[in-house]
Design an enzyme around this catalytic site. Structure first.
Site, short mmCIF file in Angstrom:
data_model
loop_
_atom_site.label_atom_id
_atom_site.label_comp_id
_atom_site.label_asym_id
_atom_site.label_seq_id
_atom_site.Cartn_x
_atom_site.Cartn_y
_atom_site.Cartn_z
N GLN A 1 1.13 -1.27 -0.32
CA GLN A 1 -0.13 0.16 -0.16
C GLN A 1 0.63 0.99 -0.24
OE1 GLN A 1 -2.88 -1.06 -0.02
NE2 GLN A 1 -3.87 0.76 -0.06
N HIS B 1 7.63 -0.63 -5.29
CA HIS B 1 6.70 -0.52 -6.27
C HIS B 1 7.08 0.43 -6.79
CE1 HIS B 1 4.32 -1.30 -9.92
NE2 HIS B 1 3.37 -0.72 -9.45
N LYS C 1 -1.33 -7.64 -15.71
CA LYS C 1 -2.22 -7.83 -14.76
C LYS C 1 -3.03 -6.68 -14.68
CE LYS C 1 -1.84 -8.22 -10.41
NZ LYS C 1 -1.45 -9.09 -8.92
N ARG D 1 -5.83 -5.32 -11.72
CA ARG D 1 -6.67 -5.85 -10.36
C ARG D 1 -8.21 -5.51 -9.72
NH1 ARG D 1 -5.90 -9.04 -6.18
NH2 ARG D 1 -3.46 -9.19 -6.54
N ASP E 1 7.20 -15.14 -8.06
CA ASP E 1 6.83 -13.97 -8.18
C ASP E 1 7.32 -13.75 -7.02
OD1 ASP E 1 5.63 -11.39 -8.05
OD2 ASP E 1 3.69 -12.14 -7.75
C1 R5P Z 1 1.60 -7.39 -6.19
O1 R5P Z 1 1.95 -7.20 -7.22
C2 R5P Z 1 2.72 -9.21 -6.00
O2 R5P Z 1 3.73 -9.07 -6.59
C3 R5P Z 1 1.66 -10.62 -5.76
O3 R5P Z 1 1.24 -10.80 -7.81
C4 R5P Z 1 0.26 -10.37 -5.22
O4 R5P Z 1 0.36 -9.72 -4.03
C5 R5P Z 1 -0.56 -11.17 -5.41
O5 R5P Z 1 -1.39 -11.52 -4.55
P1 R5P Z 1 -2.56 -12.40 -4.85
O6 R5P Z 1 -2.14 -13.65 -4.77
O7 R5P Z 1 -4.29 -12.30 -3.75
O8 R5P Z 1 -3.77 -12.39 -6.79
#
Ligand code: R5P
Length: 304
Positions: free
Chosen positions: A103, A137, A200, A202, A226
């Protein structure tokens, strides 16, 4: 040789004894338990492992991986403040997983930028932080998020890459979103893996849209890499698309095995085979130990 207990020690809570022992052994630090009592109303009483004179050594290392972070932040407040009054002059936090880093901006007016608040809180408690793949980030360095004199960032990407090279030689590495590009680049550089990164969007906690990059996954052993999986939906979406694109197998490697709720099931339902993680967060998928690099970072902070 074990560090002089009158000069330095590593403190831990009882739910992280194994990780603390591994780190203590690797860093040659005496390991001591913080005694924790919970009162019936939920408040905590902590007792620090002082010597016969009621003192702590000047260098104190606290290991606390900050998954499920909320109560742990209160523990750290109590421990760090008390440690100072008991003789600690330099306090290091080893948080293999660092919470509240995602965040990093207010997406809507009034939204709390937790990274700044938690970063400021920790910077007011400790002199040094060692962590692994904090989710930075829009912020370039950990020190911008946590303004301590020493902020050391390690990465799980290279040790995970070593594991992938053993288990899936010739794998195609895929990052599930733009933010994973940094870890994909590190891992690919180490072993020359072919690699690509998805995009991606969200929409909600468990609702993401992933788009595959222009790469031919047909017949390939693909490993999704990741920094973390939380609900697992990001990796599940990417795995589903890769399966539809003809990948021979899709496995997952993450630094931080948060795996909230049914995350693992969601990934397996989407066609994920193996799941590998570092031991920054204890989990059955742990396949890479981080004690040695964490200990090396500690050695740069502590007196020889
Ligand atoms: C965010 O960009 C992180 O690198 C992960 O991709 C993210 O936290 C993954 O979240 P979730 O498993 O809830 O999709």
């Amino acid at each position: 040789m074990l560090a002089d207990p009158s000069q330095a020690c590593l403190l831990h809570f009882d739910d992280e004894t194994d990780a603390a022992m591994r780190l203590g052994l690797a860093a040659q630090l005496p390991v001591k338990l913080i005694d924790r009592h919970r009162f019936p109303d939920g408040e905590l009483k902590l007792r620090l492992p002082v010597d016969g004179a009621g003192r702590l050594p000047p260098h104190v290392v606290v290991v606390r991986s900050l998954h499920d972070p909320n109560e742990k932040l209160v523990e750290l407040l109590l421990v760090a403040r008390a440690a100072r009054t008991l003789g600690a002059r330099h306090v290091t936090l080893v948080a293999p997983y660092m919470a509240y880093m995602r965040q990093d901006m207010a997406f809507t007016p009034g939204e709390v930028v937790s990274q700044q608040v938690v970063g400021g809180f920790l910077a007011g408690l400790v002199d040094a932080v060692v962590t692994v793949d904090p989710h930075l980030h829009r912020v370039a360095t950990l020190q911008e998020a946590i303004a301590v004199p020493d902020a050391i960032v390690l990465s799980g990407a290279e040790p995970l890459a070593d594991l992938i090279a053993q288990r899936r030689p010739g794998a195609l590495l895929v990052g599930p979103d733009g933010e994973s590009a940094q870890w994909i680049a590190q891992a690919a550089a180490r072993h020359g893996f072919d690699h690509a990164v998805c995009t991606k969007v969200r929409h909600g906690d468990r609702d993401v849209t992933v788009q595959l990059p222009a790469v031919d996954a047909a017949g390939r052993a693909v490993v999704l890499l990741d920094d973390m999986a939380s609900t697992g939906r990001t990796l599940a979406q990417a795995a589903r698309l890769l399966g539809a694109a003809g990948a021979a197998s899709v496995d997952v490697a993450v630094t931080h095995a948060l795996f909230a709720g049914d995350a693992l099931q969601a990934m397996h339902d989407a066609g994920v085979g193996e799941v590998w993680s570092t031991d920054c967060i204890p989990h059955a998928s742990n396949a890479v130990a981080m004690a040695a690099p964490l200990a090396q970072a500690l050695r740069s902070l502590l007196p020889a």
